[in-house]
Scaffold this motif. Structure first.
Motif, PDB file in Angstrom:
ATOM      1  N   ILE A   1       0.858  -1.181   0.000  1.00 38.31           N
ATOM      2  CA  ILE A   1       0.000   0.000   0.000  1.00 38.31           C
ATOM      3  C   ILE A   1       0.894   1.230   0.000  1.00 38.31           C
ATOM      4  O   ILE A   1       1.701   1.423   0.906  1.00 38.31           O
ATOM      5  N   LYS A   2       0.776   2.030  -1.037  1.00 40.76           N
ATOM      6  CA  LYS A   2       1.519   3.285  -1.147  1.00 40.76           C
ATOM      7  C   LYS A   2       0.517   4.396  -1.395  1.00 40.76           C
ATOM      8  O   LYS A   2      -0.338   4.264  -2.270  1.00 40.76           O
ATOM      9  N   ASN A   3       0.664   5.467  -0.634  1.00 41.50           N
ATOM     10  CA  ASN A   3      -0.242   6.610  -0.755  1.00 41.50           C
ATOM     11  C   ASN A   3      -1.703   6.189  -0.659  1.00 41.50           C
ATOM     12  O   ASN A   3      -2.564   6.698  -1.366  1.00 41.50           O
ATOM     13  N   GLY A   4      -1.960   5.189   0.194  1.00 43.78           N
ATOM     14  CA  GLY A   4      -3.317   4.718   0.400  1.00 43.78           C
ATOM     15  C   GLY A   4      -3.851   3.807  -0.687  1.00 43.78           C
ATOM     16  O   GLY A   4      -4.981   3.353  -0.612  1.00 43.78           O
TER      17      GLY A   4
ATOM     18  N   GLU B   1      -1.277  -5.565  -5.737  1.00 45.66           N
ATOM     19  CA  GLU B   1      -0.990  -6.968  -5.450  1.00 45.66           C
ATOM     20  C   GLU B   1       0.509  -7.208  -5.405  1.00 45.66           C
ATOM     21  O   GLU B   1       1.262  -6.616  -6.168  1.00 45.66           O
ATOM     22  N   GLY B   2       0.920  -8.101  -4.536  1.00 45.01           N
ATOM     23  CA  GLY B   2       2.317  -8.498  -4.459  1.00 45.01           C
ATOM     24  C   GLY B   2       2.979  -8.030  -3.181  1.00 45.01           C
ATOM     25  O   GLY B   2       2.386  -7.306  -2.378  1.00 45.01           O
ATOM     26  N   ILE B   3       4.201  -8.491  -2.992  1.00 48.70           N
ATOM     27  CA  ILE B   3       4.968  -8.151  -1.799  1.00 48.70           C
ATOM     28  C   ILE B   3       6.244  -7.426  -2.208  1.00 48.70           C
ATOM     29  O   ILE B   3       6.616  -7.413  -3.372  1.00 48.70           O
ATOM     30  N   HIS B   4       6.907  -6.838  -1.237  1.00 44.39           N
ATOM     31  CA  HIS B   4       8.131  -6.085  -1.485  1.00 44.39           C
ATOM     32  C   HIS B   4       9.294  -7.040  -1.719  1.00 44.39           C
ATOM     33  O   HIS B   4       9.524  -7.968  -0.955  1.00 44.39           O
ATOM     34  N   TYR B   5      10.018  -6.810  -2.774  1.00 39.83           N
ATOM     35  CA  TYR B   5      11.231  -7.554  -3.100  1.00 39.83           C
ATOM     36  C   TYR B   5      12.375  -6.557  -3.244  1.00 39.83           C
ATOM     37  O   TYR B   5      12.178  -5.450  -3.719  1.00 39.83           O
ATOM     38  N   VAL B   6      13.545  -6.978  -2.843  1.00 42.27           N
ATOM     39  CA  VAL B   6      14.774  -6.265  -3.174  1.00 42.27           C
ATOM     40  C   VAL B   6      15.560  -7.270  -3.999  1.00 42.27           C
ATOM     41  O   VAL B   6      16.097  -8.241  -3.460  1.00 42.27           O
ATOM     42  N   GLY B   7      15.557  -7.085  -5.304  1.00 39.62           N
ATOM     43  CA  GLY B   7      16.101  -8.126  -6.183  1.00 39.62           C
ATOM     44  C   GLY B   7      15.216  -9.346  -6.053  1.00 39.62           C
ATOM     45  O   GLY B   7      14.027  -9.278  -6.293  1.00 39.62           O
TER      46      GLY B   7
END
Length: 120
Positions: free
Chosen positions: A66-69, A73-79
């Protein structure tokens, strides 16, 4: 006693190309995975018996960001790295919490941990 959270980060072996969550590709043998699970069980039993574990869980790949409300779909990935789980600890200080986290099996499969004190 203070409360700490340990955030486990690890390479996501379930994503063969680092982008598609719909296929699984483990880089470890079944025997290695079984031994790794057994090491986790022993580790949880040891620290649970000492009263140092206060909760925690592994995490699935199902989620939303959730960004700016606005959810997506999906989760945070770093690479291809994900947050694989978390653990709640009780320890006298950050040094003790760090020592407990440093003894866990997350490092066997190239994972790592971040230890943070929780606000009172």
């Amino acid at each position: 006693m203070k409360n700490y959270i340990v955030i486990f980060r690890e390479p996501d072996g379930r994503r063969p190309d680092g982008r598609r969550p719909d296929a699984r590709q483990d880089s470890h043998t079944e025997a290695e995975i079984a031994a790794h699970r057994e090491n986790w069980s022993k580790w949880f039993a040891e620290w649970g018996a000492k009263g140092k574990l206060a909760g925690g869980s592994g995490l699935t790949l199902n989620g939303r960001i959730i960004k700016n409300g606005q959810p997506s779909e999906g989760i945070h990935y770093v690479g291809t790295e994900i947050v694989g789980g978390f653990l709640l600890l009780k320890a006298e200080d950050l040094d003790e919490a760090t020592a407990i986290a440093a003894s866990c099996p997350i490092y066997e499969f190239d994972g790592y941990a971040e230890v943070r004190e929780m606000q009172q």
